[in-house]
Design a protein around this motif. Structure first.
Motif, PDB file in Angstrom:
ATOM      1  N   HIS A   1      -9.573  -3.929   0.593  1.00 18.61           N
ATOM      2  CA  HIS A   1      -9.493  -4.693  -0.555  1.00 18.61           C
ATOM      3  C   HIS A   1      -7.966  -5.513  -0.624  1.00 18.61           C
ATOM      4  O   HIS A   1      -7.756  -6.666  -0.929  1.00 18.61           O
ATOM      5  CB  HIS A   1      -9.734  -4.245  -1.648  1.00 18.61           C
ATOM      6  N   GLY A   2      -6.939  -4.466  -0.251  1.00 21.75           N
ATOM      7  CA  GLY A   2      -5.385  -5.038  -0.553  1.00 21.75           C
ATOM      8  C   GLY A   2      -5.018  -5.558   0.645  1.00 21.75           C
ATOM      9  O   GLY A   2      -3.802  -6.163   0.832  1.00 21.75           O
ATOM     10  N   SER A   3      -5.771  -5.745   1.960  1.00 21.58           N
ATOM     11  CA  SER A   3      -5.116  -6.151   3.132  1.00 21.58           C
ATOM     12  C   SER A   3      -5.266  -7.634   3.446  1.00 21.58           C
ATOM     13  O   SER A   3      -6.194  -8.233   2.515  1.00 21.58           O
ATOM     14  CB  SER A   3      -5.711  -5.360   4.044  1.00 21.58           C
ATOM     15  N   ASP A   4      -4.587  -8.204   4.386  1.00 19.45           N
ATOM     16  CA  ASP A   4      -5.047  -9.525   4.703  1.00 19.45           C
ATOM     17  C   ASP A   4      -6.055  -9.598   6.008  1.00 19.45           C
ATOM     18  O   ASP A   4      -6.045 -10.682   6.557  1.00 19.45           O
ATOM     19  CB  ASP A   4      -3.562 -10.098   5.329  1.00 19.45           C
ATOM     20  N   LEU A   5      -6.905  -8.409   6.226  1.00 14.66           N
ATOM     21  CA  LEU A   5      -7.952  -8.650   7.261  1.00 14.66           C
ATOM     22  C   LEU A   5      -8.772  -9.431   6.776  1.00 14.66           C
ATOM     23  O   LEU A   5      -9.262  -9.425   5.429  1.00 14.66           O
ATOM     24  CB  LEU A   5      -8.493  -7.185   7.701  1.00 14.66           C
ATOM     25  N   ALA A   6      -9.406 -10.097   7.674  1.00 15.73           N
ATOM     26  CA  ALA A   6     -10.843 -11.108   7.302  1.00 15.73           C
ATOM     27  C   ALA A   6     -12.007 -10.117   7.637  1.00 15.73           C
ATOM     28  O   ALA A   6     -12.342  -9.567   8.521  1.00 15.73           O
ATOM     29  CB  ALA A   6     -10.686 -12.338   8.383  1.00 15.73           C
TER      30      ALA A   6
ATOM     31  N   MET B   1       0.744  -1.119   0.047  1.00 13.14           N
ATOM     32  CA  MET B   1       0.049   0.028  -0.030  1.00 13.14           C
ATOM     33  C   MET B   1       0.981   1.210  -0.020  1.00 13.14           C
ATOM     34  O   MET B   1       0.448   2.199  -0.501  1.00 13.14           O
ATOM     35  CB  MET B   1      -0.859   0.004   1.245  1.00 13.14           C
ATOM     36  N   ARG B   2       1.841   1.191   0.640  1.00 11.16           N
ATOM     37  CA  ARG B   2       2.731   2.231   0.919  1.00 11.16           C
ATOM     38  C   ARG B   2       3.598   2.659  -0.260  1.00 11.16           C
ATOM     39  O   ARG B   2       3.940   2.018  -1.143  1.00 11.16           O
ATOM     40  CB  ARG B   2       3.769   2.028   1.806  1.00 11.16           C
ATOM     41  N   GLY B   3       3.179   4.074  -0.671  1.00  9.22           N
ATOM     42  CA  GLY B   3       3.949   4.348  -1.846  1.00  9.22           C
ATOM     43  C   GLY B   3       5.460   4.774  -1.656  1.00  9.22           C
ATOM     44  O   GLY B   3       5.931   4.626  -0.586  1.00  9.22           O
ATOM     45  N   LYS B   4       6.124   5.409  -2.633  1.00  9.92           N
ATOM     46  CA  LYS B   4       7.373   6.071  -2.356  1.00  9.92           C
ATOM     47  C   LYS B   4       7.272   7.175  -1.399  1.00  9.92           C
ATOM     48  O   LYS B   4       5.847   7.540  -1.350  1.00  9.92           O
ATOM     49  CB  LYS B   4       7.976   6.479  -3.735  1.00  9.92           C
ATOM     50  N   ASP B   5       8.066   7.651  -0.908  1.00  6.16           N
ATOM     51  CA  ASP B   5       8.026   8.684   0.125  1.00  6.16           C
ATOM     52  C   ASP B   5       6.910   8.533   1.412  1.00  6.16           C
ATOM     53  O   ASP B   5       6.537   9.447   2.073  1.00  6.16           O
ATOM     54  CB  ASP B   5       7.354  10.024  -0.458  1.00  6.16           C
ATOM     55  N   ASN B   6       6.515   7.206   1.648  1.00 11.10           N
ATOM     56  CA  ASN B   6       5.879   6.985   2.731  1.00 11.10           C
ATOM     57  C   ASN B   6       4.405   7.659   2.758  1.00 11.10           C
ATOM     58  O   ASN B   6       3.905   7.756   3.735  1.00 11.10           O
ATOM     59  CB  ASN B   6       6.382   7.294   4.052  1.00 11.10           C
ATOM     60  N   ILE B   7       4.144   7.937   1.591  1.00 10.93           N
ATOM     61  CA  ILE B   7       2.960   8.629   1.431  1.00 10.93           C
ATOM     62  C   ILE B   7       1.553   7.663   1.165  1.00 10.93           C
ATOM     63  O   ILE B   7       1.600   6.782   0.415  1.00 10.93           O
ATOM     64  CB  ILE B   7       2.739   9.534   0.246  1.00 10.93           C
ATOM     65  N   ARG B   8       0.708   7.705   2.232  1.00 15.67           N
ATOM     66  CA  ARG B   8      -0.629   6.899   1.942  1.00 15.67           C
ATOM     67  C   ARG B   8      -1.948   7.428   2.175  1.00 15.67           C
ATOM     68  O   ARG B   8      -1.762   8.773   2.673  1.00 15.67           O
ATOM     69  CB  ARG B   8      -0.392   5.810   3.073  1.00 15.67           C
TER      70      ARG B   8
ATOM     71  N   LEU C   1      -5.026   4.108   8.315  1.00 17.15           N
ATOM     72  CA  LEU C   1      -5.997   3.452   9.339  1.00 17.15           C
ATOM     73  C   LEU C   1      -5.948   1.916   9.430  1.00 17.15           C
ATOM     74  O   LEU C   1      -5.866   1.340  10.377  1.00 17.15           O
ATOM     75  CB  LEU C   1      -7.494   3.954   9.056  1.00 17.15           C
ATOM     76  N   VAL C   2      -5.922   1.569   7.976  1.00 15.51           N
ATOM     77  CA  VAL C   2      -6.229  -0.182   8.074  1.00 15.51           C
ATOM     78  C   VAL C   2      -4.611  -0.589   8.420  1.00 15.51           C
ATOM     79  O   VAL C   2      -4.661  -1.693   9.181  1.00 15.51           O
ATOM     80  CB  VAL C   2      -6.501  -0.552   6.570  1.00 15.51           C
ATOM     81  N   ASP C   3      -3.601  -0.140   7.926  1.00 16.00           N
ATOM     82  CA  ASP C   3      -2.182  -0.500   8.353  1.00 16.00           C
ATOM     83  C   ASP C   3      -2.306  -0.385   9.893  1.00 16.00           C
ATOM     84  O   ASP C   3      -1.635  -1.347  10.764  1.00 16.00           O
ATOM     85  CB  ASP C   3      -1.104   0.465   7.905  1.00 16.00           C
ATOM     86  N   GLN C   4      -2.650   0.512  10.554  1.00 15.55           N
ATOM     87  CA  GLN C   4      -2.614   0.873  12.079  1.00 15.55           C
ATOM     88  C   GLN C   4      -3.540  -0.164  12.663  1.00 15.55           C
ATOM     89  O   GLN C   4      -3.009  -0.725  13.941  1.00 15.55           O
ATOM     90  CB  GLN C   4      -3.267   2.139  12.466  1.00 15.55           C
ATOM     91  N   LEU C   5      -4.718  -0.663  12.183  1.00 19.77           N
ATOM     92  CA  LEU C   5      -5.263  -1.784  12.587  1.00 19.77           C
ATOM     93  C   LEU C   5      -4.378  -2.997  12.696  1.00 19.77           C
ATOM     94  O   LEU C   5      -4.302  -3.912  13.672  1.00 19.77           O
ATOM     95  CB  LEU C   5      -6.698  -2.074  11.917  1.00 19.77           C
ATOM     96  N   ARG C   6      -3.733  -3.280  11.627  1.00 26.11           N
ATOM     97  CA  ARG C   6      -2.828  -4.399  11.585  1.00 26.11           C
ATOM     98  C   ARG C   6      -1.748  -4.385  12.464  1.00 26.11           C
ATOM     99  O   ARG C   6      -1.360  -5.538  13.054  1.00 26.11           O
ATOM    100  CB  ARG C   6      -2.421  -4.744  10.040  1.00 26.11           C
ATOM    101  N   VAL C   7      -1.173  -3.321  12.715  1.00 23.26           N
ATOM    102  CA  VAL C   7      -0.096  -3.160  13.676  1.00 23.26           C
ATOM    103  C   VAL C   7      -0.544  -3.578  15.068  1.00 23.26           C
ATOM    104  O   VAL C   7       0.199  -4.040  15.770  1.00 23.26           O
ATOM    105  CB  VAL C   7       0.192  -1.690  13.596  1.00 23.26           C
ATOM    106  N   ASN C   8      -2.029  -3.216  15.105  1.00 20.13           N
ATOM    107  CA  ASN C   8      -2.601  -3.372  16.453  1.00 20.13           C
ATOM    108  C   ASN C   8      -3.185  -4.904  16.717  1.00 20.13           C
ATOM    109  O   ASN C   8      -3.541  -5.277  17.548  1.00 20.13           O
ATOM    110  CB  ASN C   8      -3.612  -2.654  16.779  1.00 20.13           C
ATOM    111  N   GLY C   9      -2.484  -5.688  15.783  1.00 25.48           N
ATOM    112  CA  GLY C   9      -2.894  -7.183  15.989  1.00 25.48           C
ATOM    113  C   GLY C   9      -4.407  -7.664  15.259  1.00 25.48           C
ATOM    114  O   GLY C   9      -4.646  -8.827  15.680  1.00 25.48           O
ATOM    115  N   VAL C  10      -5.002  -6.597  14.662  1.00 21.27           N
ATOM    116  CA  VAL C  10      -6.369  -6.856  14.218  1.00 21.27           C
ATOM    117  C   VAL C  10      -6.533  -7.903  13.321  1.00 21.27           C
ATOM    118  O   VAL C  10      -5.639  -7.721  12.221  1.00 21.27           O
ATOM    119  CB  VAL C  10      -7.212  -5.628  13.859  1.00 21.27           C
TER     120      VAL C  10
END
Ligand SMILES: Cc1ncc(C[n+]2csc(CCOP(=O)(O)OP(=O)(O)O)c2C)c(N)n1
Ligand SMILES: [Mg+2]
Length: 559
Positions: free
Chosen positions: A42-47, A1-8, A14-23
């Motif tokens: 859509h692009g994440s591994d969240l169920a 998801m993350r582009g060059k320059d760390n821009i999202r 938000l979705v990355d932060q959920l994953r960081v928190n173990g969701v």
């Protein structure tokens, strides 16, 4: 998801932060207000579990929080989606379960005009949650999500609502993820443990009462060892039966609605009560009659993870600000010396006698016998879910819970909880048998989530105790206004056909003897299943009938 320059986009952050928190799981009903988040899923591994009503989605997330101790997560749209989610938020509040609800919001430049479906979530959910907030600046998403998880999970757990303005979600920013939240255990100090040792040493008739959240199987096992050492009777509060093995020789029973009178007596005559984790609210306290308020009549130790709960209702002789897990670990660490001083053996035999055999009941299907069959035939890792209604009295009395997390049910007494909770449990633990026990009224409050079970191929079994009435309310009606029946009769659908119409398996049982075969068939069919039980409305509790309640009330009123 993350582009060059760390821009999202904000939604990606938000979705990355959920994953960081173990969701791993999110429960939702989609809405145009948070399309960008849906796209980030859509692009994440969240169920992702898409539900049929936000009440179901929020209850699923609450059940996930209750079962795992980690915040359950749901996403709902603004306005009607948010208000539909409120039952799940209320359950998380009363049951002390960690829950984070994300709600869509109108664009920032439209706020305060009462734009389409606009609500002020801080105002609407302010009194029901631990925190209700709105994110204006996408760069602060990691910070606010981190706080939301810490707040929901720590102290006394509870719900947090985070509102997401639609236009904010599509902004691009460069920001780093925050680290995952930390579950903070609060431990008792040495002085408190010394005082506890002294109180135990002096006690002649002590009892332990377990409740609340922030427990684990390890804590339950360690407490069993401690209770054994002192022969302490241990009881559990309303809908917290899974906190202690019912067949452990110290188990004294369930302190809920209509408890074993011998257990109630044992508590009243105790000289030391140690309440671990619970609030001792209206139901377990038998409408606040068991203990004097504010100062209980016996020596009272209250262990609770929320500092604000200590001294709120009960002014304990020894308040201990600790999570149950850390408190119980401390019991082992301090190795309090002493000899057996409780009457656990007598208490456990009272419990066994109270729950051993189903009571006689009118009608073809005896719900007590069904519970006894289930307790003897379901494996120890099975999970039972239910909502509210008199039918649950048979679960509390006759099903013997053996393991932590085996019972997922609302202490808040919310109807409609069992089906969504069962869906969530089967999504989280596909290998474990999951059974929902529901009343006929109860089932139809969120029966639509049976479609969710079908959609995800979840082979759970829903047992519906169909007595054709809102039985609990009829019972109260007959007691208070005998013979004056209003709004408690139900004309029900054919529940077995309902299951089939949704693509599941359905069967109706008219006699107790037919239950085992029907249940086994439901379990084996590999689809979500409904086993409908024809329950005589007369069989209103394990102990009495509607006619007897009415007659008693008429006699008392001199009619
Ligand atoms: C959401 C919600 N609405 C209303 C109530 C009040 N209430 C408690 S039990 C009950 C009736 C339950 O009926 P049913 O599910 O058929 O179970 P029964 O009592 O007949 O066994 C009602 C209406 C509630 N607890 N929760
Ligand atoms: Mg009913």
């Amino acid at each position: 998801m993350r582009g060059k320059d760390n821009i999202r986009t904000a939604a990606e952050i938000l979705v990355d932060q959920l994953r960081v928190n173990g969701v791993r799981h999110v429960f939702c009903v989609p809405g145009e207000s948070y399309l960008a988040v849906l796209d980030a899923f859509h692009g994440s591994d969240l169920a992702v579990t898409v539900c049929r009503q936000e009440g179901g989605a929020a209850m699923m997330a609450e059940a996930a929080g209750k079962a795992t101790g980690r915040p359950g997560v749901c996403f709902v749209t603004r306005g009607p989606g948010a208000t539909n989610a409120s039952p799940g938020i209320h359950i998380a509040r009363q049951d002390s379960s960690p829950l984070v609800v994300f709600v869509g919001q109108v664009a920032r430049d439209m706020r305060e005009r009462e734009a389409f479906q606009e609500l002020d979530y801080r105002a609407v959910f302010g009194s029901m949650t631990k925190w209700a907030t709105e994110i204006d600046d996408p760069a602060r998403i990691p910070e606010i999500v981190s706080r939301a998880f810490h707040t929901a999970a720590n102290g006394r757990p509870g719900p947090v609502v985070v509102s997401l303005p639609e236009d904010m979600l599509t902004e691009h920013v460069a920001v780093d993820d925050a680290p995952p939240y930390t579950a903070i255990d609060t431990s008792p100090g040495a002085a408190e443990m010394a005082k506890l040792a002294q109180l135990l040493g002096a006690a002649r008739a002590p009892i332990l009462i377990l409740g609340g959240s922030r427990w684990s199987q390890e804590a339950s096992d360690a407490l069993a060892r401690f209770a054994e050492k002192f022969a302490l009777p241990v009881c559990t509060t309303f809908r917290r039966l899974h906190l202690f093995d019912a067949l452990h020789p110290c188990y004294a029973g369930d302190l809920g609605i209509g408890p074993n009178p011998k257990l109630a007596e044992r508590i009243k005559t105790a000289d030391l009560v140690v309440l671990i984790g619970g609030r001792m609210g209206e139901l377990p306290s038998q409408s606040y009659t068991l203990f004097n308020i504010p100062r209980p009549q016996m020596t009272f130790v209250h262990v609770h993870p929320g500092a604000e709960e200590l001294g709120r209702v009960y002014n304990a002789h020894l308040p201990v600000h600790a999570t149950p897990t850390a408190f119980i670990a401390a019991l082992e660490r301090f190795d309090i010396p002493g000899a057996p001083r409780g009457d656990a053996k007598a208490a456990h035999s009272d419990y066994l006698a109270w729950t051993e055999k189903p009571t006689e009941q009118p009608g073809g299907v005896n719900l007590g016998a069904v519970m006894v069959w289930l307790r003897e035939n379901l494996p120890a890792d099975a999970i039972l879910c239910n909502g509210a209604g008199n039918y649950a009295a048979w679960i509390h009395r006759f099903f013997r819970f053996r393991r932590f997390g085996q019972h997922v049910a609302p202490t808040s007494g919310s109807m409609g909880y069992g089906v969504p909770a069962a869906v969530a449990m089967k999504r989280l633990y596909p290998e474990r048998p999951v059974v929902c026990i529901a009343g006929d009224g109860d089932f139809l409050m969120n029966g639509q989530e049976f479609a969710t079970a079908v959609q995800y191929g979840l082979s759970l079994v829903v047992v519906i105790a169909d007595n054709g009435i809102y039985g609990t309310i009829r019972m109260h009606q007959e007691r208070e206004y005998p013979g004056r029946i209003v709004a408690t009769d139900l004309r029900n659908p054919d529940f077995a056909a309902y299951a089939r119409a949704f693509g599941g398996f359905g069967v109706s049982v008219e006699r107790t003897a037919d239950f085992p075969a029907a249940f086994k068939e439901a379990q084996a069919c590999g689809k979500p299943a409904i086993v409908r039980l024809a329950i005589d409305p007369e069989a209103i509790t394990p102990a009495t009938t509607l006619t007897k309640i009415r007659a008693k009330s008429l006699a008392e009123k001199g009619k």
